[in-house]
Design a protein around this motif. Structure first.
Motif, mmCIF file in Angstrom:
data_model
loop_
_atom_site.group_PDB
_atom_site.id
_atom_site.type_symbol
_atom_site.label_atom_id
_atom_site.label_comp_id
_atom_site.label_asym_id
_atom_site.label_seq_id
_atom_site.Cartn_x
_atom_site.Cartn_y
_atom_site.Cartn_z
ATOM 1 N N SER A 50 -68.835 14.931 77.253
ATOM 2 C CA SER A 50 -68.971 16.082 76.477
ATOM 3 C C SER A 50 -69.330 15.659 75.068
ATOM 4 O O SER A 50 -69.618 16.452 74.218
ATOM 5 C CB SER A 50 -68.183 17.225 76.584
ATOM 6 N N VAL A 51 -68.658 14.538 74.582
ATOM 7 C CA VAL A 51 -68.480 14.114 73.281
ATOM 8 C C VAL A 51 -68.932 12.932 72.957
ATOM 9 O O VAL A 51 -69.147 12.224 72.067
ATOM 10 C CB VAL A 51 -67.112 14.281 72.587
ATOM 11 N N ARG A 52 -69.363 11.956 74.201
ATOM 12 C CA ARG A 52 -69.884 10.561 73.908
ATOM 13 C C ARG A 52 -70.989 10.543 73.401
ATOM 14 O O ARG A 52 -71.790 11.471 73.485
ATOM 15 C CB ARG A 52 -70.048 9.854 75.329
ATOM 16 N N GLY A 53 -71.125 9.837 72.460
ATOM 17 C CA GLY A 53 -72.429 9.492 71.481
ATOM 18 C C GLY A 53 -72.289 10.519 70.072
ATOM 19 O O GLY A 53 -72.993 10.082 69.363
ATOM 20 N N ARG A 54 -71.303 11.444 69.941
ATOM 21 C CA ARG A 54 -71.182 12.259 68.759
ATOM 22 C C ARG A 54 -69.731 11.998 68.267
ATOM 23 O O ARG A 54 -69.529 12.341 67.320
ATOM 24 C CB ARG A 54 -71.299 13.532 69.382
ATOM 25 N N SER A 55 -69.066 11.053 68.870
ATOM 26 C CA SER A 55 -67.624 10.963 68.408
ATOM 27 C C SER A 55 -67.173 9.484 68.564
ATOM 28 O O SER A 55 -67.818 8.833 69.183
ATOM 29 C CB SER A 55 -66.623 11.772 69.480
ATOM 30 N N SER A 56 -66.314 9.200 67.749
ATOM 31 C CA SER A 56 -65.716 7.803 67.491
ATOM 32 C C SER A 56 -64.376 7.920 67.287
ATOM 33 O O SER A 56 -63.963 8.399 66.419
ATOM 34 C CB SER A 56 -66.598 6.918 66.211
ATOM 35 N N ILE A 57 -63.597 7.051 68.233
ATOM 36 C CA ILE A 57 -62.327 7.008 67.975
ATOM 37 C C ILE A 57 -61.861 5.753 67.676
ATOM 38 O O ILE A 57 -62.389 4.598 67.946
ATOM 39 C CB ILE A 57 -61.381 7.296 69.327
ATOM 40 N N SER A 58 -60.838 5.599 66.703
ATOM 41 C CA SER A 58 -60.441 4.329 66.088
ATOM 42 C C SER A 58 -58.871 4.326 65.741
ATOM 43 O O SER A 58 -58.276 5.579 65.877
ATOM 44 C CB SER A 58 -61.140 4.229 64.805
ATOM 45 N N ARG A 59 -58.212 3.181 65.595
ATOM 46 C CA ARG A 59 -56.631 3.290 65.380
ATOM 47 C C ARG A 59 -56.391 2.179 64.545
ATOM 48 O O ARG A 59 -56.892 0.966 64.430
ATOM 49 C CB ARG A 59 -56.018 3.250 66.631
ATOM 50 N N ASP A 60 -55.232 2.126 63.747
ATOM 51 C CA ASP A 60 -54.756 1.023 62.891
ATOM 52 C C ASP A 60 -53.382 0.676 63.619
ATOM 53 O O ASP A 60 -52.437 1.551 63.349
ATOM 54 C CB ASP A 60 -54.470 1.736 61.441
ATOM 55 N N ASN A 61 -53.179 -0.131 64.302
ATOM 56 C CA ASN A 61 -52.196 -0.480 65.016
ATOM 57 C C ASN A 61 -50.869 -0.736 63.918
ATOM 58 O O ASN A 61 -49.716 -0.563 64.229
ATOM 59 C CB ASN A 61 -52.042 -2.029 65.913
#
Length: 121
Positions: free
Chosen positions: A62-73
């Motif tokens: 439902s969110v693929r293509g419209r959302s982006s997840i990222s992290r700072d380890n």
């Protein structure tokens, strides 16, 4: 003690963007996966996106293509950028982390308190 604190929720209009952030703090040895779940009124909590400590990502359809997840380890933070928001994205969004407090201890799931996202005109 481990805490996850979310920020960035709010009221937006359809088509707009929003960025959610989450910071993990406390007695943290290492973090495996981090991610975001959401729960709309009357519905079960559902996965939105996850990211491993190696950077592999996974998204709900439902969110693929419209959302982006990222992290700072290094900072123990995870963020979710959501674009082209729709009314059906309205929900409480929860940050999640699979964390062990020290080397050799078990992995446990930790959750933030949730942040409300409302998409409405």
């Amino acid at each position: 003690q481990v805490q996850l604190v979310e920020s960035g929720g709010g009221l937006v209009q359809p088509g707009e963007s929003l960025r959610l952030s989450c910071a993990a703090s406390g007695s943290i040895g290492s973090i495996n996966a981090m991610g975001w779940y959401r729960q709309a009124p009357g519905k079960e909590r559902e996965l939105v996106a996850t990211i491993t400590n190696g950077g592999s990502t996974s998204y709900a359809a439902s969110v693929r293509g419209r959302s982006s997840i990222s992290r700072d380890n290094a900072k123990n933070t995870v963020a979710l950028q959501m674009n082209s928001l729709k009314p059906e994205d309205t929900a409480v969004y929860y940050c999640y982390g699979k964390i062990r407090r020290y080397f050799g201890s078990g992995w446990n799931d930790y959750w933030g308190q949730g942040t409300q996202v409302t998409v409405s005109s």
